[in-house]
Write a protein that holds these residues in place. Sequence first.
Motif, mmCIF file in Angstrom:
data_model
loop_
_atom_site.group_PDB
_atom_site.id
_atom_site.type_symbol
_atom_site.label_atom_id
_atom_site.label_comp_id
_atom_site.label_asym_id
_atom_site.label_seq_id
_atom_site.Cartn_x
_atom_site.Cartn_y
_atom_site.Cartn_z
ATOM 1 N N PHE A 1 0.814 -1.208 0.000
ATOM 2 C CA PHE A 1 0.000 0.000 0.000
ATOM 3 C C PHE A 1 0.854 1.267 0.000
ATOM 4 O O PHE A 1 0.413 2.321 0.455
ATOM 5 N N ASP B 1 1.186 3.426 3.177
ATOM 6 C CA ASP B 1 -0.026 3.844 3.891
ATOM 7 C C ASP B 1 -0.221 2.923 5.095
ATOM 8 O O ASP B 1 -0.837 1.862 5.012
ATOM 9 N N LEU C 1 -3.911 1.936 6.293
ATOM 10 C CA LEU C 1 -4.545 0.930 5.439
ATOM 11 C C LEU C 1 -3.886 -0.431 5.637
ATOM 12 O O LEU C 1 -4.577 -1.456 5.728
#
Length: 136
Positions: free
Chosen positions: A38, A41, A44
């Motif tokens: 990701f 991130d 997330l």
Amino acid sequence: MDFTVVSYAVYLPIATGLTVWVARTLSTNGKIFLADVFAGDEKLADAVNHLLLVGFYLLNLGFVALWMKTDDKITGTQGVFDAMSVKLGTVLLVLGFMHLANVYVLNRIRRRGTLERGQRPPVAPQGFLAPRPAQA
């Protein structure tokens, strides 16, 4: 003394402990893969990691609970060890399979993310061309 109950009392804590240990190992080390997938991130990656962990627990603890019951009458200490070797061996094989499946899925997701990041242009566009009129 009922040896079937003894086998249940031995099997359940060992199988549950093994499941928790494998789940924690996957969760801790899976964060690195997910953060890469990701593109850094962290929120997330943590959310997906938690969802995978819950699914892993549900599947494996459900299997442990279903696999606990035995139809055979266990007589004696040898019977307890025989039953435990089959039951715990099966749980270990299922945990190993789930671990490999988790690693495979994480690697596929990571590879796809790497390919998608590689398809971006190296520099931002510096201008745009006007569309050409359609020729009749």
